[in-house]
Motif scaffolding. Structure first.
Motif, PDB file in Angstrom:
ATOM      1  N   VAL A  21      20.304  54.101  48.514  1.00 20.49           N
ATOM      2  CA  VAL A  21      19.055  53.635  47.915  1.00 20.49           C
ATOM      3  C   VAL A  21      18.498  52.458  48.711  1.00 20.49           C
ATOM      4  N   ALA A  22      19.356  51.522  49.070  1.00 20.04           N
ATOM      5  CA  ALA A  22      18.915  50.353  49.837  1.00 20.04           C
ATOM      6  C   ALA A  22      18.285  50.762  51.160  1.00 20.04           C
ATOM      7  N   GLY A  23      18.785  51.846  51.744  1.00 24.17           N
ATOM      8  CA  GLY A  23      18.248  52.330  53.009  1.00 24.17           C
ATOM      9  C   GLY A  23      17.035  53.228  52.861  1.00 24.17           C
TER      10      GLY A  23
ATOM     11  N   ALA B 201      20.414  55.142  35.956  1.00 27.10           N
ATOM     12  CA  ALA B 201      20.091  55.313  37.377  1.00 27.10           C
ATOM     13  C   ALA B 201      20.943  54.376  38.222  1.00 27.10           C
ATOM     14  N   ASN B 202      21.406  54.886  39.354  1.00 28.70           N
ATOM     15  CA  ASN B 202      22.140  54.074  40.319  1.00 28.70           C
ATOM     16  C   ASN B 202      21.121  53.477  41.282  1.00 28.70           C
ATOM     17  N   VAL B 203      20.779  52.219  41.074  1.00 28.80           N
ATOM     18  CA  VAL B 203      19.740  51.576  41.875  1.00 28.80           C
ATOM     19  C   VAL B 203      20.323  50.680  42.968  1.00 28.80           C
ATOM     20  N   ARG B 204      21.652  50.634  43.079  1.00 24.32           N
ATOM     21  CA  ARG B 204      22.288  49.679  43.991  1.00 24.32           C
ATOM     22  C   ARG B 204      23.117  50.329  45.092  1.00 24.32           C
TER      23      ARG B 204
ATOM     24  N   GLU C 294      20.348  58.555  42.143  1.00 22.10           N
ATOM     25  CA  GLU C 294      20.272  57.435  43.085  1.00 22.10           C
ATOM     26  C   GLU C 294      18.789  57.170  43.349  1.00 22.10           C
ATOM     27  N   LEU C 295      18.221  56.226  42.651  1.00 24.67           N
ATOM     28  CA  LEU C 295      16.769  56.028  42.663  1.00 24.67           C
ATOM     29  C   LEU C 295      16.416  54.576  42.951  1.00 24.67           C
TER      30      LEU C 295
ATOM     31  N   LEU D 244      16.968  56.106  51.207  1.00 23.23           N
ATOM     32  CA  LEU D 244      17.362  57.517  51.271  1.00 23.23           C
ATOM     33  C   LEU D 244      18.124  57.930  50.023  1.00 23.23           C
ATOM     34  N   GLY D 245      17.536  57.676  48.870  1.00 16.73           N
ATOM     35  CA  GLY D 245      18.139  58.089  47.614  1.00 16.73           C
ATOM     36  C   GLY D 245      17.835  59.530  47.279  1.00 16.73           C
ATOM     37  N   THR D 246      18.049  59.901  46.032  1.00 16.17           N
ATOM     38  CA  THR D 246      17.804  61.269  45.590  1.00 16.17           C
ATOM     39  C   THR D 246      16.345  61.656  45.787  1.00 16.17           C
ATOM     40  N   ILE D 247      15.440  60.731  45.476  1.00 14.08           N
ATOM     41  CA  ILE D 247      14.027  60.867  45.848  1.00 14.08           C
ATOM     42  C   ILE D 247      13.802  59.875  46.981  1.00 14.08           C
ATOM     43  N   PRO D 248      13.783  60.330  48.228  1.00 18.90           N
ATOM     44  CA  PRO D 248      13.725  59.383  49.351  1.00 18.90           C
ATOM     45  C   PRO D 248      12.419  58.594  49.389  1.00 18.90           C
ATOM     46  N   ARG D 249      12.541  57.397  49.899  1.00 20.71           N
ATOM     47  CA  ARG D 249      11.371  56.537  50.088  1.00 20.71           C
ATOM     48  C   ARG D 249      10.818  56.656  51.495  1.00 20.71           C
ATOM     49  N   ILE D 250      11.683  57.004  52.464  1.00 21.23           N
ATOM     50  CA  ILE D 250      11.285  57.074  53.871  1.00 21.23           C
ATOM     51  C   ILE D 250      11.789  58.364  54.498  1.00 21.23           C
ATOM     52  N   VAL D 251      11.241  58.701  55.659  1.00 20.19           N
ATOM     53  CA  VAL D 251      11.830  59.694  56.536  1.00 20.19           C
ATOM     54  C   VAL D 251      12.135  59.015  57.865  1.00 20.19           C
ATOM     55  N   SER D 252      13.030  59.645  58.611  1.00 15.48           N
ATOM     56  CA  SER D 252      13.462  59.079  59.878  1.00 15.48           C
ATOM     57  C   SER D 252      13.989  57.668  59.635  1.00 15.48           C
ATOM     58  N   ASP D 253      13.686  56.717  60.502  1.00 14.81           N
ATOM     59  CA  ASP D 253      14.245  55.378  60.355  1.00 14.81           C
ATOM     60  C   ASP D 253      13.488  54.527  59.343  1.00 14.81           C
ATOM     61  N   THR D 254      12.154  54.556  59.439  1.00 12.69           N
ATOM     62  CA  THR D 254      11.398  53.590  58.638  1.00 12.69           C
ATOM     63  C   THR D 254      10.097  54.120  58.051  1.00 12.69           C
ATOM     64  N   ALA D 255       9.699  55.347  58.334  1.00 16.05           N
ATOM     65  CA  ALA D 255       8.369  55.816  57.940  1.00 16.05           C
ATOM     66  C   ALA D 255       8.288  56.051  56.433  1.00 16.05           C
TER      67      ALA D 255
END
Length: 310
Positions: free
Chosen positions: A124-126, A117-120, A103-104, A128-139
């Motif tokens: 992932v949109a939030g 890769a499951n990009v949808r 989930e990337l 919080l995929g396998t390699i997260p883009r953020i922590v907490s709500d938005t950081a």
């Protein structure tokens, strides 16, 4: 054997000397497993590689906001009940084993993701995929895009070994007892953006709306926790992640229940430190584990004996 029922505590240094790097998980086993339960803490990992921290725009304290702080210790008494406990070594901010393997988010990478890769997914949109883009709500975590090969290396070296080990524990348990119960242990922030702290329950039990475990197991957890004075919710806002969905096959004798604990019950969330409620909660969680074991014991009896007991 210590008071936890395990022969030894977690090793202080999770390095595998034969590989010269950190192992992706640790498992504590009792001297003898005499119950069909496996406890798992996939988000309590706290080994943050220096290269990861250097690539982040967050400081060490901020990046830990998504960590299930000391959840492995909260459930550390299950060894005395005869159950193994598995935990992640790496944090979910680095790689989240409670996701599908790929989930990337393509926005995170400087080159193209593979077609499988499951990009949808909603996760992932939030961010919080396998390699997260953020922590907490938005950081956001990263200063700049990652290379896809970096994600693939983490999935190869951490994700797949983790799930191979967890699957092995469950298979071994199922072969020994004729069934297996996975309790997936998590914590949740006491505050969410736009949500009153008073409206947050003490516990959320996730069974994928009744599909990941026998209903008696969830009901036993609810009854025990309510009897201790806790406010308990089912499946909202957490119905269970990938682990609950993937491993929960009650028709095959494999039951999975996710337990989310409100962090305010046991820790100072700003300081990332346990407070005076930690020991009481730990004792109550041992009682919860015992109640679940007793519940499954009834259903472990051969049918003829069970009917006679009733």
């Amino acid at each position: 054997m210590g008071e936890t029922g395990f022969p030894a505590d977690w090793t202080a240094d999770p390095r595998d000397p034969s590989r010269h790097r950190e192992v992706p998980f640790q498992i504590r086993r009792p001297d003898h497993q005499f119950v069909p339960f496996v406890f798992n803490s996939p988000h309590s990992g706290s080994f943050y590689p220096e290269a990861f921290l250097a690539a982040s725009c967050l400081d060490r304290q901020s990046i830990r906001r998504s960590e299930d702080f000391m959840v492995d210790a909260l459930f550390g008494s299950v060894g005395a009940l005869g159950a193994p406990l598995m935990r992640a070594v790496y944090p979910r901010a680095y790689l989240d084993v409670n996701r599908e393997p790929y989930e990337l988010d393509p926005r995170m990478f400087s080159d193209r993701l593979p077609p499988f890769a499951n990009v949808r997914s909603l996760r992932v949109a939030g961010g919080l995929g396998t390699i997260p883009r953020i922590v907490s709500d938005t950081a956001p975590i990263y200063r700049s895009p990652l290379r896809v090969e970096e994600a693939m290396a983490r999935i190869r070296d951490i994700y797949h070994p983790y799930h191979e080990a967890l699957s092995g524990l469950l298979l071994e348990t199922h072969e020994t007892f004729g069934q297996a119960v996975l309790i997936d242990c998590h914590s949740m922030p006491s505050h969410l953006k736009g949500v009153s702290a008073r409206s947050r329950p003490d516990f959320v039990l996730g069974d994928r709306f009744g599909t990941s475990c026998m209903p008696e197991l969830t009901e036993a957890a609810v009854q025990f926790l309510v009897a201790q004075g806790y406010n308990v919710a089912r499946n909202k806002p957490y119905a269970g992640g990938f682990i609950t969905e993937h491993y929960g096959r009650p028709y095959g004798g494999l039951h999975t229940l996710q337990i989310e604990v409100n962090r305010a019950l046991y820790m100072d969330e700003a300081a990332l430190a346990p407070h005076e409620g930690f020991d009481d909660l730990r004792a109550n969680l041992e009682g919860l584990a015992q109640a679940l074991i007793e519940t499954m014991g009834t259903f472990s009896l051969p049918l003829a004996l069970r009917e006679a007991a009733e």
